[in-house]
Design an enzyme around this catalytic site. Sequence first.
Site, mmCIF file in Angstrom:
data_model
loop_
_atom_site.group_PDB
_atom_site.id
_atom_site.type_symbol
_atom_site.label_atom_id
_atom_site.label_comp_id
_atom_site.label_asym_id
_atom_site.label_seq_id
_atom_site.Cartn_x
_atom_site.Cartn_y
_atom_site.Cartn_z
ATOM 1 N N ASP A 15 41.165 37.180 46.621
ATOM 2 C CA ASP A 15 40.476 36.537 45.510
ATOM 3 C C ASP A 15 41.021 35.103 45.461
ATOM 4 O OD1 ASP A 15 38.997 36.251 43.035
ATOM 5 O OD2 ASP A 15 40.919 36.476 41.998
ATOM 6 N N ASP A 17 40.828 32.415 42.312
ATOM 7 C CA ASP A 17 41.432 31.976 41.058
ATOM 8 C C ASP A 17 42.384 33.024 40.506
ATOM 9 O OD1 ASP A 17 39.960 29.460 40.809
ATOM 10 O OD2 ASP A 17 38.203 30.763 40.605
ATOM 11 N N ASP A 172 44.064 39.699 41.345
ATOM 12 C CA ASP A 172 44.867 39.564 40.125
ATOM 13 C C ASP A 172 44.157 40.140 38.913
ATOM 14 O OD1 ASP A 172 44.020 36.584 38.439
ATOM 15 O OD2 ASP A 172 42.917 37.433 40.107
#
Length: 195
Positions: A15, A17, A172
């Site tokens: 991922d 961001d 995250d």
Amino acid sequence: MNWTPPAHCRGLLFDCDGTLVDSMPLHYRAWCTTLNRHGLAFPETQFYAWAGLPIADIIARLSAAQGIDVDIDAVAAERDQCFHSLSTCAMQPVQPVVEIARAHRQVLPMAVATGSTHASASASLEAIGILPWFAAVVSSLDAGRAKPAPDVFLAAARAIGVPADSCVAFEDGDTGLEAARAAGMLAIDIRPWLK
């Protein structure tokens, strides 16, 4: 970060961001600036809970919940423009994850699988100097359905020519972890590494 890929691993997916780039505070600032102009509020706790959702989906949800009708595409474009206008020098790498990418960048094929737009993710990766490390940057807009659907991870695996079940995905957010697992990948939650 001393991380060793499992024996089955033939590709790495990340991922963007919050996983590779600590860009979430800038994203939140862009959201608040843009949404305030349209009379919409976006509590910070909700922002983090919805991490990984496409911009248009977030605007649609906020608009419906707050009873304010907006042009979703126009607000999304405005939010992206606002984000790009913010100083990218404020972005920092998420060090433990970037160390893993650095260690494996010429060893295993790698791609980025993001719920953000291709332009935003590429700008963030460029700002911290790692965009060339990845064979592909795939957004959910490119892939089809947004996270938690597996589409973006499946498309990223195809982009590097590795079967999904031979990829390891770093995330995250709960939505992204669910998406990677739905794609049949080993999903690694990077949040414990940030404490």
